[in-house]
Enzyme design. Sequence first.
Site, mmCIF file in Angstrom:
data_model
loop_
_atom_site.group_PDB
_atom_site.id
_atom_site.type_symbol
_atom_site.label_atom_id
_atom_site.label_comp_id
_atom_site.label_asym_id
_atom_site.label_seq_id
_atom_site.Cartn_x
_atom_site.Cartn_y
_atom_site.Cartn_z
ATOM 1 N N LYS A 98 0.853 -1.180 0.000
ATOM 2 C CA LYS A 98 0.000 0.000 0.000
ATOM 3 C C LYS A 98 0.895 1.238 0.000
ATOM 4 O O LYS A 98 0.785 2.110 0.864
ATOM 5 C CB LYS A 98 -0.924 -0.008 1.218
ATOM 6 C CG LYS A 98 -1.838 -1.213 1.289
ATOM 7 C CD LYS A 98 -2.825 -1.230 0.135
ATOM 8 C CE LYS A 98 -3.734 -2.439 0.217
ATOM 9 N NZ LYS A 98 -4.679 -2.481 -0.912
ATOM 10 N N HIS B 46 3.200 11.244 6.404
ATOM 11 C CA HIS B 46 3.332 10.048 7.229
ATOM 12 C C HIS B 46 4.785 9.788 7.615
ATOM 13 O O HIS B 46 5.118 9.601 8.793
ATOM 14 C CB HIS B 46 2.763 8.844 6.472
ATOM 15 C CG HIS B 46 2.851 7.558 7.216
ATOM 16 N ND1 HIS B 46 1.855 7.111 8.055
ATOM 17 C CD2 HIS B 46 3.827 6.617 7.280
ATOM 18 C CE1 HIS B 46 2.212 5.963 8.590
ATOM 19 N NE2 HIS B 46 3.403 5.633 8.133
ATOM 20 N N HIS C 53 6.356 12.644 9.833
ATOM 21 C CA HIS C 53 5.818 12.617 11.196
ATOM 22 C C HIS C 53 6.445 11.494 12.021
ATOM 23 O O HIS C 53 6.825 11.693 13.177
ATOM 24 C CB HIS C 53 4.297 12.445 11.134
ATOM 25 C CG HIS C 53 3.643 12.382 12.474
ATOM 26 N ND1 HIS C 53 3.538 13.468 13.311
ATOM 27 C CD2 HIS C 53 3.047 11.352 13.132
ATOM 28 C CE1 HIS C 53 2.919 13.113 14.420
ATOM 29 N NE2 HIS C 53 2.613 11.836 14.344
#
Length: 315
Positions: A138, A146, A149
């Site tokens: 995915k 993402h 962070h």
Amino acid sequence: MLSEVVSNVLKFNDYLLERTDPRVRDYPLMQSPIQMTLILLGYVFFVLYAGPRFMANRKPLRLNTAMVFYNFFMVAYNAYVVYELLMSGWATTYTWRCDLCDPSSTPQALRMVRAAWLFYFSKYVELLDTAFFVLRKKQSQVTFLHVFHHSILPWTWWWGITLTPAGGMGSFHALVNTCVHVIMYTYYGLSAAGPRFQKYLWWKKYMTAIQLIQFVLVSVHISQYYFMEKCEYQVPMFIHLIWIYGMFFFVLFSNFWIQTYVKRKRLPVSKEEKPKQNGITTVIEPVVVANGKHFENGNVLYTNGFSHNGKVKEV
């Protein structure tokens, strides 16, 4: 030239060892910034290059059981950290305003040091979030937001608990973040558990809103420092960094919210939103036809017959 660079790095490392709070020095991953930096560089290398390359010619791994265990473990872990942060200051002695770091070795100060390290260590465990995305192929979920962070937070927190491990107003964002993660990993765990739990996931669309509220709370709380007549927080630089961090991620998550729910650029094609959890997408109710094949996303179905020049002939 190279020897001079190495010499300066070693001097800086010695300086850090001198400044490291002795109460946290013996905890894992706290002896040097080199260890945690190498781990995070390895993480970025894996999720952006090595992992996708390894999975390129392989089928996505089925990791539902592992994800259920992982997500509910993270729920319990974060709930425990919330409790420890509350009991070591935020629900007992802190004023929620100008709370300084406690330099003593009292039981409550040592408890806060331990809670701060537990929060820091959880950031390494959370790197598995991205690993699930990669192993499930995915890669579209491995966004800049993402990866940034997940890689920047443990790096910055190493410096925080190296110099100011005993809480104070600089630890408020840790309390808020762990509360948010209890909610977030509960959603992920239920989603990974299978279709029978999907009726309990109606609140997925509020997850980003909860993240935004988190950054607002952190920014408002830390902004008090700039309006107080006197607040002798030991390392003011961390106050500024926390404020910048809160505002920066508020902007990034706001952009994600706009793209997903206002412009609807990231929503699934089907009318029903398909819940995602740690790198897996679940089809809610696939259509089953007589020959046992599953169709979705607008395919035309013909039962007991076939199409010829736009007409359906019965068998």
